[in-house]
Design an enzyme around this catalytic site. Structure first.
Site, short mmCIF file in Angstrom:
data_model
loop_
_atom_site.label_atom_id
_atom_site.label_comp_id
_atom_site.label_asym_id
_atom_site.label_seq_id
_atom_site.Cartn_x
_atom_site.Cartn_y
_atom_site.Cartn_z
N ASN A 34 3.17 -3.60 13.56
CA ASN A 34 4.02 -4.45 13.29
C ASN A 34 4.78 -4.39 14.04
O ASN A 34 6.24 -3.36 14.35
CB ASN A 34 4.61 -4.27 12.00
CG ASN A 34 3.61 -4.10 10.80
OD1 ASN A 34 2.83 -4.96 10.62
ND2 ASN A 34 4.03 -3.66 9.73
N ARG A 90 -0.17 10.50 6.26
CA ARG A 90 -0.14 9.26 5.53
C ARG A 90 1.14 8.94 5.39
O ARG A 90 2.36 9.16 5.32
CB ARG A 90 -0.93 10.33 4.28
CG ARG A 90 -1.96 10.39 4.49
CD ARG A 90 -3.01 11.07 3.01
NE ARG A 90 -4.01 11.74 2.83
CZ ARG A 90 -4.81 11.87 3.50
NH1 ARG A 90 -5.46 11.05 3.78
NH2 ARG A 90 -5.60 12.74 3.91
N ASP A 91 0.93 7.24 5.40
CA ASP A 91 1.58 6.03 4.79
C ASP A 91 2.70 6.28 3.27
O ASP A 91 1.55 7.00 2.67
CB ASP A 91 1.68 5.02 4.86
CG ASP A 91 2.29 4.36 4.26
OD1 ASP A 91 2.58 3.45 5.92
OD2 ASP A 91 3.52 4.16 3.52
N ILE A 92 3.43 6.69 2.96
CA ILE A 92 4.17 7.17 2.01
C ILE A 92 3.79 5.87 1.05
O ILE A 92 3.84 6.57 -0.92
CB ILE A 92 5.74 7.63 1.83
CG1 ILE A 92 6.27 8.25 0.60
CG2 ILE A 92 6.35 5.81 2.05
CD1 ILE A 92 7.76 8.66 0.80
N HIS A 119 4.40 2.98 15.24
CA HIS A 119 3.02 3.49 15.13
C HIS A 119 2.20 2.19 14.72
O HIS A 119 2.24 1.29 14.11
CB HIS A 119 3.93 3.67 13.44
CG HIS A 119 4.76 2.80 12.86
ND1 HIS A 119 6.16 2.65 12.94
CD2 HIS A 119 4.19 1.84 11.96
CE1 HIS A 119 6.38 1.31 12.46
NE2 HIS A 119 5.57 1.14 11.84
P1 5GP Z 1 6.84 -0.92 9.53
O1 5GP Z 1 7.15 -1.10 8.25
O2 5GP Z 1 7.58 -0.27 9.76
O3 5GP Z 1 5.05 -0.91 10.26
O4 5GP Z 1 5.83 0.36 8.82
C1 5GP Z 1 6.51 1.82 7.97
C2 5GP Z 1 5.94 2.17 7.19
O5 5GP Z 1 6.34 3.72 6.77
C3 5GP Z 1 5.77 1.47 5.70
O6 5GP Z 1 4.34 1.37 5.59
C4 5GP Z 1 6.37 2.39 4.54
O7 5GP Z 1 5.42 2.96 4.05
C5 5GP Z 1 6.05 4.02 5.80
N1 5GP Z 1 6.80 5.25 5.69
C6 5GP Z 1 8.07 4.66 5.39
N2 5GP Z 1 9.05 6.06 4.67
C7 5GP Z 1 7.89 7.43 4.83
C8 5GP Z 1 8.31 8.64 4.62
O8 5GP Z 1 9.34 8.53 4.67
N3 5GP Z 1 7.59 8.66 4.94
C9 5GP Z 1 5.81 8.30 5.17
N4 5GP Z 1 5.11 9.09 4.97
N5 5GP Z 1 5.90 6.77 5.20
C10 5GP Z 1 6.95 5.94 4.96
#
Ligand code: 5GP
Length: 114
Positions: free
Chosen positions: A87, A29-31, A100
């Site tokens: 992204n 799950r996203d944080i 991801h």
């Molecule tokens: P991006 O912006 O690179 O496409 O997505 C990265 C995602 O990783 C973001 O939606 C962010 O909320 C999530 N994220 C960042 N740090 C962490 C973390 O430590 N744990 C989790 N579960 N998600 C994270």
């Protein structure tokens, strides 16, 4: 190079709510969820961005998509619908450089995205 944040999550060095695992892919799950369901599907093999993919990764990318679809079926929202997003780099807001696939579901999602 140091291990990516997501490699450390996969290794359980950093806590996360892991909801899917197979030989190649981990989903957690996203944080900072942007929808009632927001899961990140991550390859165990770290690849920084979509620009770093080669022919040899074709199967792995397919596995990310299959993992998201399997999760949607398992959790019962496949028919209702969901969105998947990669992204890539600055203009798309990529913030973690380990590819991801975002899976978003559980509400009506606007289009075009912001
Ligand atoms: P991006 O912006 O690179 O496409 O997505 C990265 C995602 O990783 C973001 O939606 C962010 O909320 C999530 N994220 C960042 N740090 C962490 C973390 O430590 N744990 C989790 N579960 N998600 C994270």
């Amino acid at each position: 190079m140091s291990d990516s944040l997501f490699t450390r999550i996969i290794r359980r060095e950093i806590p996360a709510d892991i909801v899917y695992e197979d030989e190649h892919v981990v989903g957690f799950r996203d944080i900072n969820p942007q929808a009632p369901v927001h899961v990140l599907f991550v390859p165990r093999t770290p690849i920084a961005t979509l620009n770093d993919l080669g022919e040899e990764h074709a199967e792995l990318v397919g596995r990310l998509v299959l993992a998201a679809a399997a999760y949607a079926r398992r959790e019962g929202f496949a028919e209702r619908g969901y969105r998947t997003v990669f992204n890539c780099n600055e203009d798309a807001g990529q913030s973690v450089f380990h590819i991801h696939l975002h899976l978003l579901a559980g509400r009506r999602l606007g289009w075009p995205p912001g």
